[in-house]
Design an enzyme around this catalytic site. Structure first.
Site, PDB file in Angstrom:
ATOM      1  N   HIS A 105      13.380 -16.522 -14.709  1.00  0.00           N
ATOM      2  CA  HIS A 105      13.892 -15.373 -13.967  1.00  0.00           C
ATOM      3  C   HIS A 105      13.434 -13.985 -14.365  1.00  0.00           C
ATOM      4  O   HIS A 105      13.212 -13.993 -15.624  1.00  0.00           O
ATOM      5  CB  HIS A 105      15.253 -15.312 -13.803  1.00  0.00           C
ATOM      6  CG  HIS A 105      15.961 -14.488 -12.891  1.00  0.00           C
ATOM      7  ND1 HIS A 105      15.600 -14.304 -11.463  1.00  0.00           N
ATOM      8  CD2 HIS A 105      16.646 -13.439 -12.967  1.00  0.00           C
ATOM      9  CE1 HIS A 105      16.302 -13.298 -10.858  1.00  0.00           C
ATOM     10  NE2 HIS A 105      17.029 -12.594 -11.653  1.00  0.00           N
ATOM     11  N   ASP A 128      17.132  -7.083  -9.580  1.00  0.00           N
ATOM     12  CA  ASP A 128      16.466  -8.258  -9.577  1.00  0.00           C
ATOM     13  C   ASP A 128      16.844  -9.072  -8.114  1.00  0.00           C
ATOM     14  O   ASP A 128      17.598  -8.607  -7.591  1.00  0.00           O
ATOM     15  CB  ASP A 128      16.969  -9.381 -10.400  1.00  0.00           C
ATOM     16  CG  ASP A 128      18.234  -9.527 -10.522  1.00  0.00           C
ATOM     17  OD1 ASP A 128      18.931  -8.786 -10.199  1.00  0.00           O
ATOM     18  OD2 ASP A 128      18.724 -10.790 -10.619  1.00  0.00           O
ATOM     19  N   CYS A 150      12.085 -13.434  -7.244  1.00  0.00           N
ATOM     20  CA  CYS A 150      12.258 -12.635  -8.295  1.00  0.00           C
ATOM     21  C   CYS A 150      10.912 -12.116  -8.603  1.00  0.00           C
ATOM     22  O   CYS A 150      10.793 -10.695  -8.894  1.00  0.00           O
ATOM     23  CB  CYS A 150      13.127 -13.192  -9.552  1.00  0.00           C
ATOM     24  SG  CYS A 150      12.033 -14.573 -10.216  1.00  0.00           S
TER      25      CYS A 150
END
Length: 242
Positions: free
Chosen positions: A200, A212, A148
């Site tokens: 995240h 993402d 990520c």
């Protein structure tokens, strides 16, 4: 004898019911534009068994590439992406139509308002180019795949902005913006996903959607920050460009 005849009739009925019927309302003409008639799932393949890349709004204009597949699905392009939609929920544009309808234009102006930063839109558009790339732990290039933070770092670097390859490092960049003030290109952060606490990050692209690097199963994909999973794990957002 009656029982045997009934059994045969039942078997024939079951077989016929298993044969896909051609939908009389499926509407798509390869090589022409069409409009969505409702909110419509935009999938990676021609059935409901494929994952959803995003949800198209009513009156979104799509270009029909080919089809139908499985009797009812069409391969279309939309906003630089290629995927599949169910033909029941699209209608062909009028012959020679090149402009969006007034309803679609209104939606487009709302989504991509001129008040948005051109640099932010450029970042969001760069992120869209990498949908479908694979996930890789600690990955930060298209060749190896993306984590990520590796994904957000790569996209920003292509737009001339260096950010560190760490969650807290990226969260320290720019300035904080509220969820209600998000604009394309903002970094959006979540907690308690892979581990407890900040865990995240994605790139916001508008209308509740982000792109993402989610997991090895999803790769780089579209996610909605208002889905229950992300809504309950919201951490914050940062803006790095005016």
């Amino acid at each position: 004898m009656k029982l045997k005849l009934f059994s045969c009739a039942l078997l024939i009925a079951l077989v016929l019911s298993a044969v896909p019927a051609v939908s009389s309302k499926a509407a798509g003409v390869p090589g022409q534009y069409a409009y969505t008639t409702t909110w419509l799932n935009f999938r990676t393949g021609p059935s409901i068994n494929y994952s959803i890349m995003r949800v198209l709004p009513p009156q979104a204009r799509v270009y029909v590439i080919s089809g139908p597949y499985n009797y009812e699905w069409y391969r279309v392009s939309y906003d630089g992406l290629t995927g599949y939609v169910h033909g029941y929920y699209i209608q062909p544009a009028a012959s020679g139509t090149t402009e969006l309808s007034s309803q679609s234009t209104s939606y487009t102006n709302t989504t991509y308002s001129n008040t948005y930063s051109s640099r932010g839109l450029a970042i969001a558009n760069t992120a869209k180019r990498y949908v479908g790339y694979r996930y890789a732990y600690y990955g930060n290039t298209p060749a190896e795949g993306f984590s990520c933070v590796g994904f957000t770092q790569w996209v920003y670097r292509l737009n001339g902005i260096w950010i560190p390859e760490s969650l807290w490092g990226q969260y320290s960049m720019g300035w904080s913006v509220s969820k209600s003030e998000l604009q394309p290109g903002d970094l959006v952060f979540f907690q308690n996903t892979w581990w407890r606490g900040l865990s995240h990050v994605g790139i916001y692209v508008g209308d509740g959607w982000m792109i993402d690097a989610g997991s090895p199963e999803t790769g780089v994909h579209w996610s909605n920050i208002n889905w229950d999973y992300f809504a309950t794990r919201w951490f914050g957002a940062r803006r790095l460009v005016n």
